[in-house]
Design an enzyme around this catalytic site. Structure first.
Site, PDB file in Angstrom:
ATOM      1  N   LYS A  46       0.810  -1.196   0.000  1.00 37.75           N
ATOM      2  CA  LYS A  46       0.000   0.000   0.000  1.00 37.75           C
ATOM      3  C   LYS A  46       0.857   1.265   0.000  1.00 37.75           C
ATOM      4  O   LYS A  46       0.427   2.327  -0.426  1.00 37.75           O
ATOM      5  CB  LYS A  46      -0.874   0.028   1.276  1.00 37.75           C
ATOM      6  CG  LYS A  46      -1.762  -1.171   1.458  1.00 37.75           C
ATOM      7  CD  LYS A  46      -2.394  -1.107   2.859  1.00 37.75           C
ATOM      8  CE  LYS A  46      -3.135  -2.378   3.146  1.00 37.75           C
ATOM      9  NZ  LYS A  46      -3.561  -2.459   4.554  1.00 37.75           N
ATOM     10  N   GLU A 102       8.447   2.181  -5.563  1.00 38.00           N
ATOM     11  CA  GLU A 102       8.438   1.745  -4.160  1.00 38.00           C
ATOM     12  C   GLU A 102       8.547   2.951  -3.233  1.00 38.00           C
ATOM     13  O   GLU A 102       9.113   3.982  -3.605  1.00 38.00           O
ATOM     14  CB  GLU A 102       9.618   0.766  -3.963  1.00 38.00           C
ATOM     15  CG  GLU A 102       9.814   0.215  -2.568  1.00 38.00           C
ATOM     16  CD  GLU A 102       8.641  -0.605  -2.045  1.00 38.00           C
ATOM     17  OE1 GLU A 102       7.528  -0.058  -1.944  1.00 38.00           O
ATOM     18  OE2 GLU A 102       8.858  -1.779  -1.676  1.00 38.00           O
ATOM     19  N   ASP A 103       8.000   2.820  -2.033  1.00 38.94           N
ATOM     20  CA  ASP A 103       8.092   3.920  -1.062  1.00 38.94           C
ATOM     21  C   ASP A 103       9.475   3.987  -0.426  1.00 38.94           C
ATOM     22  O   ASP A 103      10.060   5.061  -0.301  1.00 38.94           O
ATOM     23  CB  ASP A 103       6.993   3.791   0.018  1.00 38.94           C
ATOM     24  CG  ASP A 103       6.924   2.402   0.651  1.00 38.94           C
ATOM     25  OD1 ASP A 103       7.773   1.534   0.347  1.00 38.94           O
ATOM     26  OD2 ASP A 103       6.000   2.166   1.456  1.00 38.94           O
ATOM     27  N   ASP A 106      14.654  -0.678   2.388  1.00 36.54           N
ATOM     28  CA  ASP A 106      15.241  -0.754   3.728  1.00 36.54           C
ATOM     29  C   ASP A 106      16.271  -1.897   3.722  1.00 36.54           C
ATOM     30  O   ASP A 106      17.401  -1.705   3.296  1.00 36.54           O
ATOM     31  CB  ASP A 106      14.079  -0.977   4.706  1.00 36.54           C
ATOM     32  CG  ASP A 106      14.464  -0.987   6.156  1.00 36.54           C
ATOM     33  OD1 ASP A 106      15.509  -0.417   6.506  1.00 36.54           O
ATOM     34  OD2 ASP A 106      13.713  -1.557   6.975  1.00 36.54           O
ATOM     35  N   PHE A 155      12.941   4.889  11.788  1.00 43.12           N
ATOM     36  CA  PHE A 155      11.660   4.396  11.284  1.00 43.12           C
ATOM     37  C   PHE A 155      10.793   5.593  10.932  1.00 43.12           C
ATOM     38  O   PHE A 155      10.474   6.422  11.783  1.00 43.12           O
ATOM     39  CB  PHE A 155      10.967   3.515  12.325  1.00 43.12           C
ATOM     40  CG  PHE A 155       9.769   2.825  11.754  1.00 43.12           C
ATOM     41  CD1 PHE A 155       9.919   1.690  10.971  1.00 43.12           C
ATOM     42  CD2 PHE A 155       8.504   3.323  11.967  1.00 43.12           C
ATOM     43  CE1 PHE A 155       8.815   1.066  10.412  1.00 43.12           C
ATOM     44  CE2 PHE A 155       7.393   2.703  11.416  1.00 43.12           C
ATOM     45  CZ  PHE A 155       7.555   1.574  10.632  1.00 43.12           C
ATOM     46  N   ARG A 168      -0.377   6.950   7.145  1.00 45.41           N
ATOM     47  CA  ARG A 168      -0.114   6.963   5.700  1.00 45.41           C
ATOM     48  C   ARG A 168      -0.574   8.277   5.064  1.00 45.41           C
ATOM     49  O   ARG A 168      -0.091   8.678   4.025  1.00 45.41           O
ATOM     50  CB  ARG A 168      -0.854   5.818   5.007  1.00 45.41           C
ATOM     51  CG  ARG A 168      -0.361   4.431   5.381  1.00 45.41           C
ATOM     52  CD  ARG A 168      -0.977   3.411   4.419  1.00 45.41           C
ATOM     53  NE  ARG A 168      -0.869   2.048   4.895  1.00 45.41           N
ATOM     54  CZ  ARG A 168       0.174   1.250   4.724  1.00 45.41           C
ATOM     55  NH1 ARG A 168       1.233   1.692   4.095  1.00 45.41           N
ATOM     56  NH2 ARG A 168       0.172   0.017   5.174  1.00 45.41           N
TER      57      ARG A 168
END
Ligand code: IMP
Length: 187
Positions: A46, A102-103, A106, A155, A168
């Site tokens: 998402k 992609e966001d 990581d 994070f 979000r």
């Protein structure tokens, strides 16, 4: 002290204006790179939804959209290392120029898994575009074609990125200063 989801302190890391300006630049670069190639932009749900929408609108060539969904985090701030396919593409990508949007990259595990999977479908090319890159956390090497911002090992939330499915909708990228208490389902 209990910090709940609606009063958790958030430190802004990248403001909305900076995000939009960088995405406009990336859209222009992709426009040049993919002119005449009829690319398929793939939104990885998402988290990449807001980035995907803004990036697509910053491109001025014909593009097609498709979507897939994967899960690699299970509610917390640490990756489980396990990637799960929740929804697949709705179109065939054989012979197509595919741009994976992609966001954040990581550990790299999600993207490595996706690349391996999508390569077997024989696209003409497969490129990775990510809004954020956390290189200090990388466990698997991933070829990133375009990156918006390199960020430190923190994070982050906002602009599609979540903590326990919340935040979000923030129009900026932030860091949670304290891990909040999350409402239980149905509460
Ligand atoms: P990777 O497989 O470890 O590279 O993680 C990729 C996925 O984990 C991303 O698509 C995000 O959904 C999630 N993720 C990684 N870091 C963060 C973070 O700082 N905030 C929110 N989600 C994250």
């Amino acid at each position: 002290m209990t910090v709940t989801i609606d009063n958790a302190p958030i430190r802004e890391l990248i403001d909305a204006e900076k995000l939009q300006a960088r995405i406009a630049e990336m859209g222009a670069e992709l426009t040049d790179a993919y002119r005449g190639l009829d690319p398929v932009l793939v939104c990885i749900l998402k988290g990449s939804m807001p980035f995907f929408a803004a990036l697509g609108q910053a491109m001025t060539i014909p593009v097609r959209y498709d979507y897939l969904a994967v899960a690699s985090y299970h509610g917390g701030t640490k990756s489980s290392g396990v990637v799960k396919f929740l929804a697949d593409l709705s179109t065939d990508i054989v012979g197509r120029h595919v741009v994976l949007v992609e966001d954040i990259v990581d550990t790299g595990r999600t993207m490595a898994y996706l690349l391996e999977n999508l390569k077997t479908r024989q696209p003409a090319s497969l490129e990775v575009v990510t809004l954020l890159d956390k290189p200090s956390r990388r466990e698997v090497d991933v070829p990133i074609g375009y990156r918006g911002f390199e960020i430190p090992d923190e994070f982050v939330i906002g602009f599609g990125l979540d903590y326990a499915q919340y935040y979000r909708n923030l129009p900026y990228i932030g860091v949670l200063e304290q891990i909040p208490e999350v409402p239980k389902p149905g509460a």
